[in-house]
Scaffold this motif. Structure first.
Motif, PDB file in Angstrom:
ATOM      1  N   SER A   1      -0.843   0.873   0.217  1.00  0.00           N
ATOM      2  CA  SER A   1      -0.884  -0.572   0.019  1.00  0.00           C
ATOM      3  C   SER A   1      -1.453  -0.926  -1.357  1.00  0.00           C
ATOM      4  O   SER A   1      -2.127  -0.110  -1.990  1.00  0.00           O
ATOM      5  CB  SER A   1      -1.760  -1.208   1.091  1.00  0.00           C
ATOM      6  N   PRO A   2      -1.228  -2.160  -1.788  1.00  0.00           N
ATOM      7  CA  PRO A   2      -1.839  -2.605  -3.042  1.00  0.00           C
ATOM      8  C   PRO A   2      -3.370  -2.523  -3.016  1.00  0.00           C
ATOM      9  O   PRO A   2      -3.987  -2.276  -4.038  1.00  0.00           O
ATOM     10  CB  PRO A   2      -1.368  -4.057  -3.165  1.00  0.00           C
ATOM     11  N   ALA A   3      -3.970  -2.710  -1.837  1.00  0.00           N
ATOM     12  CA  ALA A   3      -5.422  -2.610  -1.732  1.00  0.00           C
ATOM     13  C   ALA A   3      -5.889  -1.212  -2.123  1.00  0.00           C
ATOM     14  O   ALA A   3      -6.885  -1.053  -2.830  1.00  0.00           O
ATOM     15  CB  ALA A   3      -5.881  -2.955  -0.315  1.00  0.00           C
ATOM     16  N   ILE A   4      -5.169  -0.195  -1.679  1.00  0.00           N
ATOM     17  CA  ILE A   4      -5.533   1.178  -2.035  1.00  0.00           C
ATOM     18  C   ILE A   4      -5.335   1.404  -3.529  1.00  0.00           C
ATOM     19  O   ILE A   4      -6.112   2.106  -4.168  1.00  0.00           O
ATOM     20  CB  ILE A   4      -4.755   2.187  -1.179  1.00  0.00           C
ATOM     21  N   LEU A   5      -4.316   0.784  -4.104  1.00  0.00           N
ATOM     22  CA  LEU A   5      -4.103   0.877  -5.544  1.00  0.00           C
ATOM     23  C   LEU A   5      -5.333   0.381  -6.303  1.00  0.00           C
ATOM     24  O   LEU A   5      -5.804   1.037  -7.231  1.00  0.00           O
ATOM     25  CB  LEU A   5      -2.871   0.072  -5.958  1.00  0.00           C
TER      26      LEU A   5
ATOM     27  N   LEU B   1      -0.473   9.033 -15.252  1.00  0.00           N
ATOM     28  CA  LEU B   1      -0.822   9.309 -13.856  1.00  0.00           C
ATOM     29  C   LEU B   1      -0.253  10.650 -13.440  1.00  0.00           C
ATOM     30  O   LEU B   1       0.923  10.926 -13.630  1.00  0.00           O
ATOM     31  CB  LEU B   1      -0.263   8.221 -12.936  1.00  0.00           C
ATOM     32  N   ASN B   2      -1.091  11.467 -12.841  1.00  0.00           N
ATOM     33  CA  ASN B   2      -0.586  12.757 -12.393  1.00  0.00           C
ATOM     34  C   ASN B   2       0.217  12.592 -11.102  1.00  0.00           C
ATOM     35  O   ASN B   2       0.220  11.536 -10.479  1.00  0.00           O
ATOM     36  CB  ASN B   2      -1.702  13.788 -12.256  1.00  0.00           C
ATOM     37  N   LEU B   3       0.898  13.610 -10.724  1.00  0.00           N
ATOM     38  CA  LEU B   3       1.802  13.560  -9.574  1.00  0.00           C
ATOM     39  C   LEU B   3       1.081  13.129  -8.302  1.00  0.00           C
ATOM     40  O   LEU B   3       1.608  12.329  -7.530  1.00  0.00           O
ATOM     41  CB  LEU B   3       2.474  14.918  -9.378  1.00  0.00           C
ATOM     42  N   PHE B   4      -0.124  13.621  -8.063  1.00  0.00           N
ATOM     43  CA  PHE B   4      -0.851  13.254  -6.854  1.00  0.00           C
ATOM     44  C   PHE B   4      -1.012  11.741  -6.756  1.00  0.00           C
ATOM     45  O   PHE B   4      -0.735  11.133  -5.722  1.00  0.00           O
ATOM     46  CB  PHE B   4      -2.223  13.933  -6.817  1.00  0.00           C
ATOM     47  N   TYR B   5      -1.477  11.123  -7.850  1.00  0.00           N
ATOM     48  CA  TYR B   5      -1.685   9.681  -7.814  1.00  0.00           C
ATOM     49  C   TYR B   5      -0.358   8.934  -7.681  1.00  0.00           C
ATOM     50  O   TYR B   5      -0.291   7.897  -7.036  1.00  0.00           O
ATOM     51  CB  TYR B   5      -2.461   9.206  -9.041  1.00  0.00           C
ATOM     52  N   ARG B   6       0.686   9.426  -8.271  1.00  0.00           N
ATOM     53  CA  ARG B   6       1.986   8.774  -8.118  1.00  0.00           C
ATOM     54  C   ARG B   6       2.424   8.761  -6.659  1.00  0.00           C
ATOM     55  O   ARG B   6       2.937   7.762  -6.163  1.00  0.00           O
ATOM     56  CB  ARG B   6       3.039   9.469  -8.972  1.00  0.00           C
ATOM     57  N   ILE B   7       2.217   9.858  -5.967  1.00  0.00           N
ATOM     58  CA  ILE B   7       2.588   9.930  -4.551  1.00  0.00           C
ATOM     59  C   ILE B   7       1.706   8.991  -3.725  1.00  0.00           C
ATOM     60  O   ILE B   7       2.196   8.228  -2.893  1.00  0.00           O
ATOM     61  CB  ILE B   7       2.497  11.383  -4.041  1.00  0.00           C
ATOM     62  N   VAL B   8       0.413   9.026  -3.968  1.00  0.00           N
ATOM     63  CA  VAL B   8      -0.504   8.147  -3.236  1.00  0.00           C
ATOM     64  C   VAL B   8      -0.119   6.692  -3.435  1.00  0.00           C
ATOM     65  O   VAL B   8      -0.037   5.911  -2.478  1.00  0.00           O
ATOM     66  CB  VAL B   8      -1.973   8.388  -3.678  1.00  0.00           C
TER      67      VAL B   8
END
Length: 140
Positions: free
Chosen positions: A102-106, A90-97
Protein backbone atom coordinates in the motif's frame (compact mmCIF):
# COMPACT_ATOMS: atom_id res chain seq x y z
CA UNK A 1 25.95 28.87 24.47
CA UNK A 2 24.53 26.12 22.28
CA UNK A 3 26.61 24.35 19.68
CA UNK A 4 25.51 24.61 16.05
CA UNK A 5 23.90 21.65 14.34
CA UNK A 6 26.32 19.52 12.33
CA UNK A 7 26.41 20.23 8.62
CA UNK A 8 24.14 17.90 6.71
CA UNK A 9 25.77 15.40 4.40
CA UNK A 10 24.32 13.29 1.60
CA UNK A 11 25.42 10.00 0.08
CA UNK A 12 27.44 10.21 -3.14
CA UNK A 13 24.97 8.00 -5.00
CA UNK A 14 22.69 11.05 -5.19
CA UNK A 15 25.36 12.96 -7.14
CA UNK A 16 25.94 9.98 -9.42
CA UNK A 17 22.30 9.42 -10.27
CA UNK A 18 21.85 13.14 -10.91
CA UNK A 19 24.82 13.00 -13.28
CA UNK A 20 23.26 10.05 -15.13
CA UNK A 21 20.02 11.99 -15.45
CA UNK A 22 21.86 15.00 -16.87
CA UNK A 23 24.00 12.95 -19.26
CA UNK A 24 20.97 11.38 -20.90
CA UNK A 25 20.26 14.86 -22.29
CA UNK A 26 23.21 14.55 -24.64
CA UNK A 27 26.88 15.38 -25.08
CA UNK A 28 28.10 18.33 -23.09
CA UNK A 29 25.08 18.46 -20.76
CA UNK A 30 27.11 17.53 -17.67
CA UNK A 31 29.80 20.10 -18.48
CA UNK A 32 27.15 22.81 -18.84
CA UNK A 33 25.65 21.92 -15.46
CA UNK A 34 29.07 21.89 -13.78
CA UNK A 35 29.85 25.29 -15.28
CA UNK A 36 26.75 26.70 -13.57
CA UNK A 37 27.93 25.56 -10.13
CA UNK A 38 30.08 27.49 -7.65
CA UNK A 39 33.68 26.42 -8.06
CA UNK A 40 33.91 24.95 -4.54
CA UNK A 41 31.16 22.44 -5.38
CA UNK A 42 32.16 21.42 -8.92
CA UNK A 43 34.83 18.94 -7.89
CA UNK A 44 32.52 17.28 -5.38
CA UNK A 45 29.79 16.84 -8.01
CA UNK A 46 32.19 15.65 -10.67
CA UNK A 47 34.17 13.19 -8.54
CA UNK A 48 31.66 11.89 -5.97
CA UNK A 49 31.82 8.19 -5.13
CA UNK A 50 28.61 6.27 -4.44
CA UNK A 51 29.72 5.22 -0.96
CA UNK A 52 31.07 8.63 0.09
CA UNK A 53 29.36 11.26 2.20
CA UNK A 54 29.39 14.84 0.89
CA UNK A 55 28.17 18.25 2.08
CA UNK A 56 24.50 18.85 1.36
CA UNK A 57 25.40 22.34 0.15
CA UNK A 58 27.24 20.75 -2.79
CA UNK A 59 24.18 18.73 -3.72
CA UNK A 60 21.91 21.76 -3.40
CA UNK A 61 24.27 23.59 -5.78
CA UNK A 62 24.07 20.69 -8.22
CA UNK A 63 20.27 20.66 -8.17
CA UNK A 64 20.18 24.42 -8.66
CA UNK A 65 22.55 24.12 -11.64
CA UNK A 66 20.43 21.32 -13.15
CA UNK A 67 17.36 23.56 -12.88
CA UNK A 68 19.29 26.52 -14.28
CA UNK A 69 20.75 24.70 -17.31
CA UNK A 70 18.13 22.06 -18.06
CA UNK A 71 14.91 23.25 -16.46
CA UNK A 72 12.77 26.33 -16.55
CA UNK A 73 14.23 27.75 -13.31
CA UNK A 74 11.06 26.84 -11.42
CA UNK A 75 12.19 23.47 -9.98
CA UNK A 76 9.72 21.56 -12.18
CA UNK A 77 12.62 19.43 -13.44
CA UNK A 78 13.00 17.96 -9.95
CA UNK A 79 9.99 15.66 -10.51
CA UNK A 80 11.48 13.85 -13.52
CA UNK A 81 14.86 13.82 -11.77
CA UNK A 82 13.35 12.24 -8.66
CA UNK A 83 11.50 9.67 -10.76
CA UNK A 84 14.74 8.83 -12.60
CA UNK A 85 16.62 8.44 -9.31
CA UNK A 86 13.94 6.22 -7.81
CA UNK A 87 13.86 3.98 -10.87
CA UNK A 88 17.64 3.65 -10.98
CA UNK A 89 18.58 3.63 -7.29
CA UNK A 90 15.99 1.37 -5.70
CA UNK A 91 17.25 -2.15 -5.45
CA UNK A 92 15.16 -5.10 -6.57
CA UNK A 93 13.92 -5.93 -3.07
CA UNK A 94 12.42 -2.48 -2.58
CA UNK A 95 10.90 -2.51 -6.05
CA UNK A 96 9.09 -5.75 -5.25
CA UNK A 97 7.94 -4.51 -1.85
CA UNK A 98 6.65 -1.27 -3.29
CA UNK A 99 4.85 -2.97 -6.17
CA UNK A 100 2.75 -5.19 -3.93
CA UNK A 101 2.16 -2.95 -0.91
CA UNK A 102 0.00 0.00 0.00
CA UNK A 103 0.99 3.66 -0.25
CA UNK A 104 1.19 3.71 3.56
CA UNK A 105 3.98 1.12 3.44
CA UNK A 106 5.71 3.20 0.77
CA UNK A 107 5.83 6.15 3.18
CA UNK A 108 7.13 3.91 5.97
CA UNK A 109 9.86 2.55 3.69
CA UNK A 110 10.78 6.09 2.67
CA UNK A 111 11.41 6.85 6.33
CA UNK A 112 13.64 3.77 6.61
CA UNK A 113 15.59 4.69 3.48
CA UNK A 114 16.22 8.30 4.55
CA UNK A 115 19.26 7.33 6.64
CA UNK A 116 20.86 5.58 3.68
CA UNK A 117 21.07 8.89 1.83
CA UNK A 118 21.22 11.55 4.58
CA UNK A 119 23.21 11.74 7.81
CA UNK A 120 20.92 14.23 9.55
CA UNK A 121 17.21 14.28 10.17
CA UNK A 122 14.76 11.68 11.37
CA UNK A 123 11.44 10.68 9.84
CA UNK A 124 8.48 10.09 12.14
CA UNK A 125 5.69 8.09 10.52
CA UNK A 126 2.34 7.42 12.16
CA UNK A 127 -0.14 5.09 10.50
CA UNK A 128 -3.71 6.35 10.78
CA UNK A 129 -5.41 3.40 9.13
CA UNK A 130 -4.88 1.23 6.07
CA UNK A 131 -4.85 4.15 3.66
CA UNK A 132 -3.53 7.10 5.65
CA UNK A 133 -0.26 8.03 7.32
CA UNK A 134 1.26 11.19 8.67
CA UNK A 135 4.96 11.73 8.14
CA UNK A 136 7.36 14.49 9.08
CA UNK A 137 11.10 14.96 9.02
CA UNK A 138 12.83 16.78 11.87
CA UNK A 139 16.39 17.80 12.63
CA UNK A 140 17.28 18.47 9.01
Amino acid sequence: MTSPLPSARIKGVSFISTRRFVEQSGPGAWSRVLAAMPEEHRKIADEALAIGWYPMDGYKSLLSAVDDRMGEKNLAIMSPLGRFQAEHDLNLFYRIVLRFRSPAILIEKTAEMWGRYHDTGVWAVAREGDHRVTAAVSGW
